[in-house]
Write an enzyme that holds these catalytic residues in place. Structure first.
Site, PDB file in Angstrom:
ATOM      1  N   ASP A   1       8.404 107.259 -23.212  1.00 28.79           N
ATOM      2  CA  ASP A   1       9.216 107.558 -24.400  1.00 28.79           C
ATOM      3  C   ASP A   1       8.935 108.943 -24.976  1.00 28.79           C
ATOM      4  O   ASP A   1       8.997 109.153 -26.180  1.00 28.79           O
ATOM      5  CB  ASP A   1       8.995 106.496 -25.508  1.00 28.79           C
ATOM      6  CG  ASP A   1       9.141 105.097 -24.960  1.00 28.79           C
ATOM      7  OD1 ASP A   1      10.114 104.859 -24.225  1.00 28.79           O
ATOM      8  OD2 ASP A   1       8.282 104.247 -25.246  1.00 28.79           O
TER       9      ASP A   1
ATOM     10  N   LYS B   1      12.126 112.131 -22.214  1.00 28.21           N
ATOM     11  CA  LYS B   1      12.470 112.632 -20.872  1.00 28.21           C
ATOM     12  C   LYS B   1      13.972 112.774 -20.685  1.00 28.21           C
ATOM     13  O   LYS B   1      14.433 113.654 -19.971  1.00 28.21           O
ATOM     14  CB  LYS B   1      11.920 111.680 -19.787  1.00 28.21           C
ATOM     15  CG  LYS B   1      10.418 111.743 -19.647  1.00 28.21           C
ATOM     16  CD  LYS B   1       9.936 110.929 -18.465  1.00 28.21           C
ATOM     17  CE  LYS B   1       9.903 109.444 -18.706  1.00 28.21           C
ATOM     18  NZ  LYS B   1       8.920 108.966 -19.676  1.00 28.21           N
TER      19      LYS B   1
ATOM     20  N   GLY C   1      14.052 103.372 -19.819  1.00 28.64           N
ATOM     21  CA  GLY C   1      15.268 103.459 -20.633  1.00 28.64           C
ATOM     22  C   GLY C   1      15.561 104.913 -20.937  1.00 28.64           C
ATOM     23  O   GLY C   1      14.783 105.569 -21.605  1.00 28.64           O
ATOM     24  N   HIS C   2      16.637 105.438 -20.373  1.00 27.11           N
ATOM     25  CA  HIS C   2      17.008 106.824 -20.629  1.00 27.11           C
ATOM     26  C   HIS C   2      18.363 106.860 -21.314  1.00 27.11           C
ATOM     27  O   HIS C   2      19.311 106.256 -20.829  1.00 27.11           O
ATOM     28  CB  HIS C   2      17.087 107.627 -19.319  1.00 27.11           C
ATOM     29  CG  HIS C   2      15.752 107.906 -18.725  1.00 27.11           C
ATOM     30  ND1 HIS C   2      15.583 108.455 -17.480  1.00 27.11           N
ATOM     31  CD2 HIS C   2      14.512 107.719 -19.216  1.00 27.11           C
ATOM     32  CE1 HIS C   2      14.287 108.587 -17.238  1.00 27.11           C
ATOM     33  NE2 HIS C   2      13.618 108.141 -18.270  1.00 27.11           N
TER      34      HIS C   2
ATOM     35  N   GLN D   1       8.342 105.894 -17.319  1.00 24.88           N
ATOM     36  CA  GLN D   1       7.119 105.578 -18.072  1.00 24.88           C
ATOM     37  C   GLN D   1       6.264 106.849 -18.264  1.00 24.88           C
ATOM     38  O   GLN D   1       6.816 107.931 -18.325  1.00 24.88           O
ATOM     39  CB  GLN D   1       6.307 104.455 -17.411  1.00 24.88           C
ATOM     40  CG  GLN D   1       7.000 103.093 -17.442  1.00 24.88           C
ATOM     41  CD  GLN D   1       7.961 102.860 -16.296  1.00 24.88           C
ATOM     42  OE1 GLN D   1       7.646 103.149 -15.159  1.00 24.88           O
ATOM     43  NE2 GLN D   1       9.117 102.349 -16.589  1.00 24.88           N
TER      44      GLN D   1
HETATM   45  P1  IMP Z   1       6.110  96.421 -17.549  1.00 28.93           P
HETATM   46  O1  IMP Z   1       6.351  97.757 -16.941  1.00 28.93           O
HETATM   47  O2  IMP Z   1       7.371  95.732 -17.997  1.00 28.93           O
HETATM   48  O3  IMP Z   1       5.245  95.538 -16.699  1.00 28.93           O
HETATM   49  O4  IMP Z   1       5.270  96.650 -18.915  1.00 28.93           O
HETATM   50  C1  IMP Z   1       3.918  97.093 -18.897  1.00 28.93           C
HETATM   51  C2  IMP Z   1       3.639  98.049 -20.053  1.00 28.93           C
HETATM   52  O5  IMP Z   1       4.363  99.259 -19.851  1.00 28.93           O
HETATM   53  C3  IMP Z   1       4.068  97.543 -21.431  1.00 28.93           C
HETATM   54  O6  IMP Z   1       3.140  98.043 -22.395  1.00 28.93           O
HETATM   55  C4  IMP Z   1       5.429  98.194 -21.644  1.00 28.93           C
HETATM   56  O7  IMP Z   1       5.722  98.345 -23.019  1.00 28.93           O
HETATM   57  C5  IMP Z   1       5.175  99.537 -20.986  1.00 28.93           C
HETATM   58  N1  IMP Z   1       6.421 100.175 -20.490  1.00 28.93           N
HETATM   59  C6  IMP Z   1       7.130  99.865 -19.389  1.00 28.93           C
HETATM   60  N2  IMP Z   1       8.178 100.674 -19.247  1.00 28.93           N
HETATM   61  C7  IMP Z   1       8.135 101.533 -20.277  1.00 28.93           C
HETATM   62  C8  IMP Z   1       8.951 102.665 -20.652  1.00 28.93           C
HETATM   63  O8  IMP Z   1       9.926 103.039 -20.002  1.00 28.93           O
HETATM   64  N3  IMP Z   1       8.558 103.311 -21.789  1.00 28.93           N
HETATM   65  C9  IMP Z   1       7.460 102.945 -22.505  1.00 28.93           C
HETATM   66  N4  IMP Z   1       6.670 101.920 -22.178  1.00 28.93           N
HETATM   67  C10 IMP Z   1       7.001 101.220 -21.083  1.00 28.93           C
END
Ligand code: IMP
Length: 429
Positions: A13, A16, A40-41, A223
Site C-alpha cells: 500500500d 504503487k 489491490g491497485h 505487497q
Molecule cells: P495474505 O497475502 O492474504 O495471505 O495475507 C498475509 C498478510 O499480508 C496480511 O497481513 C495481509 O494484510 C497482507 N497483505 C496481503 N496483500 C496485501 C497488499 O496488497 N497490501 C497490503 N497488505 C497485504
C-alpha cells in the site's frame, strides 16, 4: 533497453498504482511475478477508475500483460476481473494478455482453509486477505498443486486429485469439516478450463522474444518487502517472496532482466493485518495520518494501521531488494504537522540496533529511537518541481534519502500522474 522492477519497500500500500501506471504507459510488456488477487491497485486513467487485483496494470492501456509462474491464480476471480474491465471498455485478448501455463491455481478449498485457520487462530491470526493465497503456495511447494497446464488434461487428473484431496481432507477433518467434494471441484474446473486455457502459454518463451526485440519490460511487484516470506516480519507475512529477485524466478527470465529496481516508499508507514510495527501511532496523530492518507485497504476495506516513517526498515528493504532508487509517495499527507518524526534506530533490552531483528519477540519489543524534524506549513500537494516544495519538506526528503542509503528517483505529490517530481527516469537510467 532498460527494464524496470517495481516493488513496495514497506508493508504494501505504498502507492504503487500511480507509479506503475505511469511506467506501464511507457513499457512494451508488464509482468506480475508473485502474489495473487490479494493485491489491490487503483488506476485512474482519464475519467475512468479501474480496480485491479490480479491483472497486470498494463492491461487497461492494451500493453502486453503477463501473469508469470510466480503468481497464484484464482481462475474464477480472473474471469470476474476480466468481465468487469471489459464492461469498462477495456479490450483483453490473446494478443495482449498471457498466463504462464506453469502457474498454480487457487481453488475453493484454499479459500476454505485460509478462513478456517484464521478463525481458529483467534487473536493470533495473521489477518490475511482471506483469498487462499497461503494455502495455494503451500500446495505449490508441497508438489500437489493443480496448475494452469493441468486444465488441458483434466481427464488424467485422478492421481493428482488423490494427493491433493488426501492432504486437504485430513486438514478439514481436523477443523470438523466435510471432505472436499471432488466431483464438484472437477466439474468447476472443467467449466472454467477453456476460459483460462485460451491465454495459457510458456510465457518465458514469449518474454525471451520480447526481450530479444529490445522491448521495455516492467515487472510489477505486489505487497511489500516487509511482507516477504523470508525477509518480512515472519510469520505475519504473505506467502510469496516479494523482493525484486522474484521478478526473475517468477517470470522465467534470468536475474539480469530485472533492470532498475524502483522501491516505492510512503513518506510515513502503514500496515494492514496483524504483526509488529515499531513506529505505530495509536493516538490522534495516527488517526490524522490515516484520515489524510485515506488509509483503507483496497481489497478488504480494512482500516490501515499508521505510524511515522521508519528509516531502519526501509534501509533494510532497499538493501535486501537491491533498490536502485526510490519513489517517495504521499508526502502531502505530512503537510501541516508541526513536527515530523523519523525512526533512526531501535532500543532492545538496553542495546541499540541499526537493523530489524529476525525473531518475532524481538520485533515486537524493539522501541523506536526518533529524530524530530520541524514540519512545514505550506503544501506539497501537486508539486512538480523542487521549487514548488517548502524548504522543510526538501530537508525531510534529503534526510530520508541519507538514512535509507538509497537515492530518491521520484517524488509523488498527489494521485494525479503529472504531480510528480522526476529526479531519475528509471527507464532511461
Ligand atoms: P495474505 O497475502 O492474504 O495471505 O495475507 C498475509 C498478510 O499480508 C496480511 O497481513 C495481509 O494484510 C497482507 N497483505 C496481503 N496483500 C496485501 C497488499 O496488497 N497490501 C497490503 N497488505 C497485504
Amino acid at each position: 533497453m532498460a527494464n524496470v522492477t517495481v516493488i513496495g519497500a514497506q508493508w504494501g500500500d505504498e502507492g504503487k498504482g500511480k507509479i506503475v501506471d505511469w511506467l506501464a504507459s511507457r513499457a512494451d510488456a508488464v509482468v506480475r511475478f508473485q502474489g495473487g488477487h490479494n493485491a489491490g491497485h487503483t488506476l485512474v486513467v482519464g475519467d475512468q477508475t479501474y480496480k485491479l487485483s490480479l491483472l497486470p496494470s498494463g492491461i487497461v492501456t492494451g500493453t502486453l500483460s503477463i501473469i508469470g509462474n510466480g503468481v497464484v491464480l484464482d481462475p474464477w476471480h480472473l474471469k470476474a476481473e476480466i468481465a468487469k474491465l471489459e464492461g469498462q471498455g477495456v479490450e483483453i485478448n490473446t494478443e495482449n494478455f498471457a498466463i504462464a501455463d506453469n502457474c498454480p491455481l487457487i481453488l475453493p478449498l484454499h479459500r476454505d482453509l485460509d478462513a478456517l485457520r484464521e478463525t481458529a487462530a483467534g487473536a493470533g491470526k495473521i489477518g490475511t486477505t482471506g483469498r487462499g493465497i497461503g494455502p495455494a503456495y503451500e500446495d505449490k511447494v508441497g508438489r500437489r498443486a493443480i496448475r494452469v497446464c493441468d486444465l488441458a488434461h483434466l481427464d488424467a487428473l485422478d492421481a493428482q486429485l488423490d494427493r491433493l484431496c488426501a492432504h486437504h481432507d485430513a486438514l478439514r477433518a481436523g477443523f470438523g469439516q466435510p471432505p472436499v467434494d471432488r466431483a464438484a471441484l472437477l466439474a468447476e474446473l472443467k467449466e472454467i478450463a477453456p476460459f483460462v486455457l485460451q491465454y495459457a502459454q510458456p510465457v518465458w518463451k514469449r518474454l525471451k522474444k520480447v526481450r530479444k526485440a529490445g522491448a521495455r519490460i516492467l515487472f510489477e511487484g505486489a505487497q511489500g518487502v516487509l511482507l516477504d516470506v523470508d525477509h518480512g516480519t515472519y510469520p505475519f507475512v504473505t506467502s510469496s517472496n516479494t523482493v525484486s529477485g522474484t521478478a526473475a524466478s517468477g517470470s522465467g527470465l534470468g536475474p539480469n532482466a530485472t533492470g532498475f529496481v524502483l522501491g516505492i516508499v510512503k513518506a510515513y508507514t502503514t500496515r494492514v493485518g496483524s504483526g509488529p510495527f515499531p513506529t505505530e501511532l495509536e493516538d490522534a496523530t495516527g488517526q490524522r495520518l490515516g484520515e489524510r492518507g485515506h488509509e483503507f485497504g483496497t481489497v478488504t476495506g480494512r482500516k490501515r494501521r499508521c505510524g511515522w516513517f521508519d528509516a531502519v526498515l526501509v534501509r533494510q528493504s532497499c538493501a535486501i531488494s537491491g533498490v536502485t532508487g526510490i519513489a517517495l509517495t504521499k508526502l502531502d499527507v505530512l503537510d501541516g504537522f508541526e513536527t515530523v518524526r523519523i525512526c533512526t534506530g531501535y532500543r532492545l533490552r538496553g542495546k541499540i540496533l541499526d537493523y530489524f531483528p529476525s525473531h518475532a519477540a524481538d520485533q515486537a519489543e524493539v522501541e523506536p529511537i526518533y529524530e524530530d524534524m520541524e514540519g512545514w506549513s505550506g503544501t506539497t500537494a501537486g508539486a512538480r518541481s523542487w521549487a514548488d516544495l517548502p524548504a522543510q519538506a526538501i530537508k525531510y526528503i534529503q534526510r530520508v534519502q541519507e538514512l535509507i542509503e538509497t537515492p530518491v528517483a521520484l517524488v509523488s505529490t498527489s494521485p494525479e500522474r503529472e504531480d510528480t517530481i522526476l529526479v531519475r527516469d528509471p527507464f532511461e537510467d
